[in-house]
Design a protein around this motif. Structure first.
Motif, PDB file in Angstrom:
ATOM      1  N   THR A  24       0.705  -1.230  -0.036  1.00  0.00           N
ATOM      2  CA  THR A  24       0.084  -0.043   0.039  1.00  0.00           C
ATOM      3  C   THR A  24       0.921   1.418   0.111  1.00  0.00           C
ATOM      4  O   THR A  24       0.492   2.162  -0.873  1.00  0.00           O
TER       5      THR A  24
ATOM      6  N   LYS B  29       1.004   3.911  -3.061  1.00  0.00           N
ATOM      7  CA  LYS B  29       0.798   5.699  -2.635  1.00  0.00           C
ATOM      8  C   LYS B  29       2.152   6.200  -3.277  1.00  0.00           C
ATOM      9  O   LYS B  29       1.918   7.279  -3.681  1.00  0.00           O
TER      10      LYS B  29
ATOM     11  N   LYS C 168       1.670   6.427  -7.081  1.00  0.00           N
ATOM     12  CA  LYS C 168       0.535   7.400  -7.088  1.00  0.00           C
ATOM     13  C   LYS C 168       1.228   8.864  -7.029  1.00  0.00           C
ATOM     14  O   LYS C 168       0.871   9.774  -8.055  1.00  0.00           O
TER      15      LYS C 168
END
Length: 141
Positions: free
Chosen positions: A58, A62, A65
């Motif tokens: 995760t 992130k 992103k």
């Protein structure tokens, strides 16, 4: 993800999912997978490891992103700058075209006299700028 696993499998079903880890290895050596007879500890360890891996993934997603958003912002800013540069070059091109047109008109009216002005300017440029630099380089050599 582990919440779904907890919702679908009860504690007593976990040992059925991992039956090979409920008994110690036959070699007699110690193993990090030695568990209590129920296998609950191993299942909990696996869930903990899965949760850690999931948190790591995760965080990486992130980060990717954020990098992608940064790249998108940079592309948008660069596009705006390129558009402004294109407009400036177009304007400069128009100005230069007008200047050359006026210069050609002047040259046509003046005849050959403008050629002598250009030669004179080139000689002055050479005499005051290029010649002293060449003399300095020859002096230091």
């Amino acid at each position: 993800m582990s919440q779904r696993f907890r919702a679908t499998a009860s504690l007593r079903d976990r040992s059925a999912l991992l039956p090979e880890y409920t008994t110690p290895p036959s070699s007699g050596r110690s193993s990090p997978f030695q568990l209590q007879p129920s296998g609950q500890r191993f299942a909990d360890d696996l869930e903990g490891q899965n949760d850690e891996h999931l948190e790591g993934l995760t965080a990486k997603v992130k980060l990717l992103k954020d990098i992608t958003i940064g790249i998108g912002n940079e592309v948008r800013e660069s596009t705006v700058q390129l558009r402004q540069m294109n407009d400036a070059f177009s304007e400069t091109s128009g100005i230069l075209a007008g200047t050359f047109r006026r210069m050609n008109n002047m040259a046509a009216r003046q005849g050959c006299r403008w050629l002598w002005y250009i030669v004179f300017l080139i000689i002055v440029f050479w005499f005051f700028i290029i010649l002293p630099e060449e003399l300095d380089q020859a002096h230091y050599s």
